[in-house]
Design a protein around this motif. Structure first.
Motif, PDB file in Angstrom:
ATOM      1  N   PHE A 104     -27.052  -0.946  35.329  1.00  0.00           N
ATOM      2  CA  PHE A 104     -28.270  -0.889  33.827  1.00  0.00           C
ATOM      3  C   PHE A 104     -28.355   0.994  33.372  1.00  0.00           C
ATOM      4  N   TYR A 105     -28.211   1.656  34.224  1.00  0.00           N
ATOM      5  CA  TYR A 105     -27.967   3.319  32.912  1.00  0.00           C
ATOM      6  C   TYR A 105     -27.122   3.758  31.706  1.00  0.00           C
ATOM      7  N   SER A 106     -25.893   2.315  32.388  1.00  0.00           N
ATOM      8  CA  SER A 106     -24.453   2.456  30.970  1.00  0.00           C
ATOM      9  C   SER A 106     -25.062   1.554  30.211  1.00  0.00           C
ATOM     10  N   SER A 107     -25.638   0.231  30.704  1.00  0.00           N
ATOM     11  CA  SER A 107     -26.371  -0.616  29.298  1.00  0.00           C
ATOM     12  C   SER A 107     -27.363  -0.133  28.916  1.00  0.00           C
ATOM     13  N   SER A 108     -27.368   1.063  29.215  1.00  0.00           N
ATOM     14  CA  SER A 108     -28.511   1.804  27.968  1.00  0.00           C
ATOM     15  C   SER A 108     -28.342   2.460  26.919  1.00  0.00           C
ATOM     16  N   GLN A 109     -27.007   2.730  27.559  1.00  0.00           N
ATOM     17  CA  GLN A 109     -26.476   3.482  26.357  1.00  0.00           C
ATOM     18  C   GLN A 109     -25.990   3.483  25.645  1.00  0.00           C
ATOM     19  N   PHE A 161      -9.754  -1.032  27.415  1.00  0.00           N
ATOM     20  CA  PHE A 161      -8.698  -2.002  28.470  1.00  0.00           C
ATOM     21  C   PHE A 161      -9.457  -0.844  29.286  1.00  0.00           C
ATOM     22  N   ILE A 162     -10.112   0.545  29.866  1.00  0.00           N
ATOM     23  CA  ILE A 162     -10.430   1.051  29.984  1.00  0.00           C
ATOM     24  C   ILE A 162     -12.266   0.317  31.061  1.00  0.00           C
ATOM     25  N   ARG A 163     -12.834  -0.107  29.211  1.00  0.00           N
ATOM     26  CA  ARG A 163     -13.949  -0.525  29.778  1.00  0.00           C
ATOM     27  C   ARG A 163     -13.632  -1.636  29.884  1.00  0.00           C
ATOM     28  N   LYS A 164     -13.281  -2.405  30.119  1.00  0.00           N
ATOM     29  CA  LYS A 164     -12.890  -3.713  30.198  1.00  0.00           C
ATOM     30  C   LYS A 164     -12.395  -3.983  31.804  1.00  0.00           C
ATOM     31  N   GLY A 165     -11.614  -3.118  31.581  1.00  0.00           N
ATOM     32  CA  GLY A 165     -11.178  -2.360  33.963  1.00  0.00           C
ATOM     33  C   GLY A 165     -12.817  -2.464  34.452  1.00  0.00           C
ATOM     34  N   THR A 213     -30.217  -2.793  23.588  1.00  0.00           N
ATOM     35  CA  THR A 213     -29.989  -1.040  22.909  1.00  0.00           C
ATOM     36  C   THR A 213     -29.157  -1.155  21.260  1.00  0.00           C
ATOM     37  N   GLY A 214     -30.013   0.036  20.861  1.00  0.00           N
ATOM     38  CA  GLY A 214     -28.608   0.047  19.533  1.00  0.00           C
ATOM     39  C   GLY A 214     -27.650   0.724  20.338  1.00  0.00           C
ATOM     40  N   GLY A 215     -26.715  -0.010  18.710  1.00  0.00           N
ATOM     41  CA  GLY A 215     -24.882   0.175  18.283  1.00  0.00           C
ATOM     42  C   GLY A 215     -24.322  -0.563  19.216  1.00  0.00           C
ATOM     43  N   ARG A 216     -25.234  -1.829  20.528  1.00  0.00           N
ATOM     44  CA  ARG A 216     -24.244  -2.264  21.316  1.00  0.00           C
ATOM     45  C   ARG A 216     -24.147  -3.360  21.032  1.00  0.00           C
ATOM     46  N   SER A 217     -23.203  -4.881  21.413  1.00  0.00           N
ATOM     47  CA  SER A 217     -23.725  -5.380  20.948  1.00  0.00           C
ATOM     48  C   SER A 217     -22.869  -6.995  21.696  1.00  0.00           C
ATOM     49  N   PRO A 218     -24.163  -7.758  23.056  1.00  0.00           N
ATOM     50  CA  PRO A 218     -23.722  -8.295  24.178  1.00  0.00           C
ATOM     51  C   PRO A 218     -22.775  -9.275  23.568  1.00  0.00           C
ATOM     52  N   LEU A 219     -22.161  -9.604  24.195  1.00  0.00           N
ATOM     53  CA  LEU A 219     -20.822 -10.547  24.809  1.00  0.00           C
ATOM     54  C   LEU A 219     -20.853 -11.550  25.294  1.00  0.00           C
ATOM     55  N   PHE A 220     -20.808 -12.810  25.078  1.00  0.00           N
ATOM     56  CA  PHE A 220     -19.799 -14.072  26.139  1.00  0.00           C
ATOM     57  C   PHE A 220     -19.056 -13.966  27.338  1.00  0.00           C
ATOM     58  N   GLN A 221     -17.777 -13.613  26.578  1.00  0.00           N
ATOM     59  CA  GLN A 221     -16.782 -13.274  27.328  1.00  0.00           C
ATOM     60  C   GLN A 221     -17.184 -11.580  28.473  1.00  0.00           C
ATOM     61  N   GLN A 255     -21.375   6.613  24.990  1.00  0.00           N
ATOM     62  CA  GLN A 255     -20.173   6.083  26.003  1.00  0.00           C
ATOM     63  C   GLN A 255     -18.151   6.232  25.463  1.00  0.00           C
ATOM     64  N   SER A 256     -18.501   6.086  24.466  1.00  0.00           N
ATOM     65  CA  SER A 256     -17.088   6.527  24.161  1.00  0.00           C
ATOM     66  C   SER A 256     -16.729   7.997  24.425  1.00  0.00           C
ATOM     67  N   GLN A 257     -15.286   7.140  25.456  1.00  0.00           N
ATOM     68  CA  GLN A 257     -14.189   7.811  25.431  1.00  0.00           C
ATOM     69  C   GLN A 257     -13.118   8.506  24.939  1.00  0.00           C
ATOM     70  N   ILE A 258     -13.112   7.825  23.612  1.00  0.00           N
ATOM     71  CA  ILE A 258     -11.878   8.317  22.757  1.00  0.00           C
ATOM     72  C   ILE A 258     -11.848   9.677  22.441  1.00  0.00           C
ATOM     73  N   GLY A 259     -12.626  10.817  22.128  1.00  0.00           N
ATOM     74  CA  GLY A 259     -12.346  12.204  22.283  1.00  0.00           C
ATOM     75  C   GLY A 259     -11.089  12.573  23.325  1.00  0.00           C
ATOM     76  N   PHE A 260     -12.197  12.364  24.550  1.00  0.00           N
ATOM     77  CA  PHE A 260     -11.141  12.753  25.560  1.00  0.00           C
ATOM     78  C   PHE A 260      -9.917  12.268  25.889  1.00  0.00           C
ATOM     79  N   LEU A 261     -10.010  10.780  25.633  1.00  0.00           N
ATOM     80  CA  LEU A 261      -8.490  10.181  25.754  1.00  0.00           C
ATOM     81  C   LEU A 261      -7.561  10.805  25.033  1.00  0.00           C
ATOM     82  N   SER A 262      -7.893  11.011  23.966  1.00  0.00           N
ATOM     83  CA  SER A 262      -7.059  11.888  22.470  1.00  0.00           C
ATOM     84  C   SER A 262      -6.770  13.333  23.108  1.00  0.00           C
ATOM     85  N   GLN A 263      -6.954  13.679  23.997  1.00  0.00           N
ATOM     86  CA  GLN A 263      -6.808  14.957  24.279  1.00  0.00           C
ATOM     87  C   GLN A 263      -5.455  14.711  25.878  1.00  0.00           C
TER      88      GLN A 263
END
Length: 168
Positions: free
Chosen positions: A24-29, A79-83, A132-140, A34-42
């Motif tokens: 619930f907390y995660s889906s409210s962000q 892949f991290i998100r889907k995992g 939540t703003g900036g999020r898109s619900p997906l049936f997948q 939630q983006s980890q792109i900056g961390f991954l780039s380092q």
């Protein structure tokens, strides 16, 4: 003390409800929060396996997923998100199964109820993301969550069945 709570399922139900709170907390962000792109780039400065991963391209929810389309770090983050989807619902489904089994006492009925509960929560979680703003619900994502819950439930069912020498 913990052994008693495991036998009556309360420990596992606690884990399940804790996982629900985390989800619930995660889906409210927002996505940006939630983006980890900056961390991954380092972390992955050298872009390991980029050449190999560049050969992978597929469609998910009507969008192309590839390094060419979204870049190396967004591709890895996908892949991290889907995992995380699969893994959190694996835990949720397993917890529900183990928590409800002492109360229902029939593996098949417990499995059905646990799977429907986890899948229903996945659908509600995607609805929450829609609010939540900036999020898109997906049936997948609901389907992926349901697959994670199903996998966890089946694994617990098999382990308990072997341990107790009964499958149904």
């Amino acid at each position: 003390m913990i052994q008693k709570h495991r036998k009556n399922g309360n420990f596992y139900l606690f884990i399940g409800f804790l996982m629900m709170a985390i989800l619930f907390y995660s889906s409210s962000q927002t996505y940006e929060q939630q983006s980890q792109i900056g961390f991954l780039s380092q972390l992955l400065k050298n872009e390991p396996f980029k050449e190999l991963l560049s050969q992978i391209s597929f469609s998910y929810a009507g969008s192309e997923v590839s390094i060419a389309k979204s870049g190396y770090f967004a591709f890895v983050e996908f892949f991290i998100r889907k995992g995380a989807h699969f893994g959190t619902y694996f835990i949720l489904g397993s917890s529900f199964f183990l928590g409800l089994n002492p109360r229902i006492k029939q593996y098949a009925l417990t499995a059905i109820f646990a799977w429907l509960s986890a899948t229903g929560y996945a659908a509600l979680d995607e609805f929450h993301q829609m609010l939540t703003g900036g999020r898109s619900p997906l049936f997948q994502d609901v389907a992926l969550d349901a697959a994670g819950a199903f996998t966890g439930i089946v694994l617990c069912w098999l382990i308990l069945g072997i341990k107790n020498k009964r499958i149904i």
